[in-house]
Design a protein around this motif. Sequence first.
Motif, mmCIF file in Angstrom:
data_model
loop_
_atom_site.group_PDB
_atom_site.id
_atom_site.type_symbol
_atom_site.label_atom_id
_atom_site.label_comp_id
_atom_site.label_asym_id
_atom_site.label_seq_id
_atom_site.Cartn_x
_atom_site.Cartn_y
_atom_site.Cartn_z
ATOM 1 N N MET A 268 0.818 -1.199 0.000
ATOM 2 C CA MET A 268 0.000 0.000 0.000
ATOM 3 C C MET A 268 0.859 1.259 0.000
ATOM 4 S SD MET A 268 -3.345 0.913 2.043
ATOM 5 C CE MET A 268 -3.412 2.248 3.185
ATOM 6 N N SER A 269 2.155 1.118 0.032
ATOM 7 C CA SER A 269 3.008 2.302 0.073
ATOM 8 C C SER A 269 3.700 2.587 -1.261
ATOM 9 C CB SER A 269 4.056 2.148 1.172
ATOM 10 O OG SER A 269 4.872 1.027 0.905
ATOM 11 N N ALA A 270 3.318 1.892 -2.322
ATOM 12 C CA ALA A 270 3.978 2.087 -3.620
ATOM 13 C C ALA A 270 3.403 3.273 -4.373
ATOM 14 C CB ALA A 270 3.849 0.824 -4.466
ATOM 15 N N GLY A 271 4.271 4.046 -4.975
ATOM 16 C CA GLY A 271 3.857 5.147 -5.826
ATOM 17 C C GLY A 271 3.249 6.315 -5.076
ATOM 18 N N ILE A 272 2.743 7.267 -5.834
ATOM 19 C CA ILE A 272 2.129 8.464 -5.259
ATOM 20 C C ILE A 272 0.856 8.091 -4.506
ATOM 21 C CG2 ILE A 272 1.105 10.718 -5.780
ATOM 22 C CD1 ILE A 272 4.202 10.515 -6.164
ATOM 23 N N ALA A 273 0.047 7.194 -5.070
ATOM 24 C CA ALA A 273 -1.180 6.768 -4.390
ATOM 25 C C ALA A 273 -0.849 6.113 -3.053
ATOM 26 C CB ALA A 273 -1.975 5.814 -5.274
ATOM 27 N N GLY A 274 0.189 5.310 -3.015
ATOM 28 C CA GLY A 274 0.606 4.683 -1.764
ATOM 29 C C GLY A 274 1.082 5.703 -0.747
ATOM 30 N N LEU A 275 1.815 6.701 -1.209
ATOM 31 C CA LEU A 275 2.274 7.780 -0.333
ATOM 32 C C LEU A 275 1.090 8.498 0.298
ATOM 33 C CD1 LEU A 275 4.475 9.754 0.746
ATOM 34 C CD2 LEU A 275 4.221 10.999 -1.409
ATOM 35 N N VAL A 276 0.093 8.825 -0.525
ATOM 36 C CA VAL A 276 -1.097 9.527 -0.028
ATOM 37 C C VAL A 276 -1.878 8.623 0.927
ATOM 38 C CG1 VAL A 276 -3.319 10.541 -0.710
ATOM 39 C CG2 VAL A 276 -1.229 11.102 -1.977
ATOM 40 N N ALA A 277 -1.994 7.338 0.594
ATOM 41 C CA ALA A 277 -2.726 6.405 1.445
ATOM 42 C C ALA A 277 -2.066 6.255 2.813
ATOM 43 C CB ALA A 277 -2.842 5.042 0.769
ATOM 44 N N THR A 278 -0.750 6.207 2.841
ATOM 45 C CA THR A 278 -0.063 6.019 4.121
ATOM 46 C C THR A 278 0.077 7.306 4.917
ATOM 47 O OG1 THR A 278 2.097 6.175 3.033
ATOM 48 C CG2 THR A 278 1.206 3.974 3.383
ATOM 49 N N SER A 279 0.235 8.436 4.238
ATOM 50 C CA SER A 279 0.408 9.712 4.946
ATOM 51 C C SER A 279 -0.920 10.388 5.275
ATOM 52 C CB SER A 279 1.256 10.683 4.112
ATOM 53 O OG SER A 279 0.521 11.157 2.993
ATOM 54 N N GLY A 280 -1.951 10.119 4.463
ATOM 55 C CA GLY A 280 -3.232 10.787 4.648
ATOM 56 C C GLY A 280 -3.241 12.218 4.159
ATOM 57 N N ALA A 281 -2.178 12.635 3.479
ATOM 58 C CA ALA A 281 -2.055 14.014 2.990
ATOM 59 C C ALA A 281 -2.142 14.040 1.463
ATOM 60 C CB ALA A 281 -0.726 14.611 3.431
ATOM 61 N N PRO A 282 -2.771 15.077 0.891
ATOM 62 C CA PRO A 282 -2.862 15.194 -0.564
ATOM 63 C C PRO A 282 -1.497 15.495 -1.181
ATOM 64 C CG PRO A 282 -3.734 17.155 0.461
ATOM 65 C CD PRO A 282 -3.419 16.197 1.568
ATOM 66 N N VAL A 283 -1.340 15.125 -2.456
ATOM 67 C CA VAL A 283 -0.110 15.414 -3.194
ATOM 68 C C VAL A 283 -0.501 15.982 -4.559
ATOM 69 C CG1 VAL A 283 1.925 14.421 -4.312
ATOM 70 C CG2 VAL A 283 1.252 13.631 -2.041
ATOM 71 N N LEU A 284 0.096 17.110 -4.902
ATOM 72 C CA LEU A 284 -0.104 17.746 -6.200
ATOM 73 C C LEU A 284 1.271 17.867 -6.851
ATOM 74 C CD1 LEU A 284 -2.380 20.776 -6.895
ATOM 75 C CD2 LEU A 284 -0.232 20.442 -8.076
ATOM 76 N N ILE A 285 1.444 17.212 -7.984
ATOM 77 C CA ILE A 285 2.733 17.224 -8.681
ATOM 78 C C ILE A 285 2.544 17.852 -10.056
ATOM 79 C CG2 ILE A 285 4.586 15.795 -9.605
ATOM 80 C CD1 ILE A 285 3.940 13.743 -7.438
ATOM 81 N N PRO A 286 3.029 19.091 -10.240
ATOM 82 C CA PRO A 286 2.867 19.778 -11.517
ATOM 83 C C PRO A 286 3.619 19.122 -12.673
ATOM 84 C CG PRO A 286 3.433 21.331 -9.791
ATOM 85 C CD PRO A 286 3.625 19.962 -9.232
ATOM 86 N N GLU A 287 4.827 18.607 -12.413
ATOM 87 C CA GLU A 287 5.636 17.974 -13.451
ATOM 88 C C GLU A 287 6.208 16.681 -12.888
ATOM 89 O OE1 GLU A 287 8.066 20.538 -16.025
ATOM 90 O OE2 GLU A 287 7.355 22.189 -14.753
ATOM 91 N N ALA A 288 5.599 15.562 -13.256
ATOM 92 C CA ALA A 288 5.915 14.267 -12.652
ATOM 93 C C ALA A 288 7.394 13.895 -12.754
ATOM 94 C CB ALA A 288 5.054 13.176 -13.286
ATOM 95 N N TYR A 289 7.992 14.074 -13.911
ATOM 96 C CA TYR A 289 9.370 13.627 -14.103
ATOM 97 C C TYR A 289 10.389 14.483 -13.356
ATOM 98 C CZ TYR A 289 8.031 10.038 -17.397
ATOM 99 O OH TYR A 289 7.480 8.910 -17.958
ATOM 100 N N LYS A 290 9.974 15.626 -12.849
ATOM 101 C CA LYS A 290 10.864 16.476 -12.059
ATOM 102 C C LYS A 290 10.695 16.232 -10.561
ATOM 103 C CE LYS A 290 11.341 20.226 -15.338
ATOM 104 N NZ LYS A 290 11.256 21.669 -15.531
ATOM 105 N N ASP A 291 9.799 15.340 -10.180
ATOM 106 C CA ASP A 291 9.528 15.073 -8.765
ATOM 107 C C ASP A 291 10.137 13.727 -8.374
ATOM 108 O OD1 ASP A 291 8.012 14.168 -6.325
ATOM 109 O OD2 ASP A 291 7.055 16.113 -6.637
ATOM 110 N N SER A 292 11.003 13.728 -7.385
ATOM 111 C CA SER A 292 11.703 12.502 -6.985
ATOM 112 C C SER A 292 10.769 11.436 -6.418
ATOM 113 C CB SER A 292 12.787 12.831 -5.954
ATOM 114 O OG SER A 292 12.203 13.369 -4.779
ATOM 115 N N ARG A 293 9.569 11.813 -5.998
ATOM 116 C CA ARG A 293 8.609 10.835 -5.456
ATOM 117 C C ARG A 293 7.944 10.017 -6.553
ATOM 118 N NH1 ARG A 293 5.136 15.185 -2.346
ATOM 119 N NH2 ARG A 293 5.486 16.093 -4.400
#
Length: 127
Positions: free
Chosen positions: A1-26
């Motif tokens: 459940m911790s894989a990818g951006i969806a996993g990060l949001v699921a585990t942290s409970g915080a929203p994530v907005l990434i304007p340019e995916a390839y420039k974001d290390s997550r």
Amino acid sequence: MSAGIAGLVATSGAPVLIPEAYKDSRFNKSVDLKTGFQTRNILCVPIKTRSGFVLGVAQLINKGEGGVISGSGNRNRPRTGTEGDGADGTDGPDGTASGDGAEGLVTFTGDDQRFLEVFASQVSQGH
């Protein structure tokens, strides 16, 4: 459940907005490389119960033209990440990215995020 951006949001409970995916290390581009798809931008918010338990996430990728709310001013700025200095990948309230060949790239805005958060809160009302 911790894989990818969806996993990060699921585990942290915080929203994530990434304007340019390839420039974001997550962002993990391995799925894009396997499928040939190109993720440009991501908006992901948690779906929570009233008590705060994360049931899942709602995720949007590759925003098209337009948005859920039109307008001007800082209310369109993303509410996560670095704000106010252009470091979030957007120059103005229209969500248009800047620099490094990204001119004209349409990105998710703070208003898009708020809309998706309201949607996600309605999904979980029965839980």
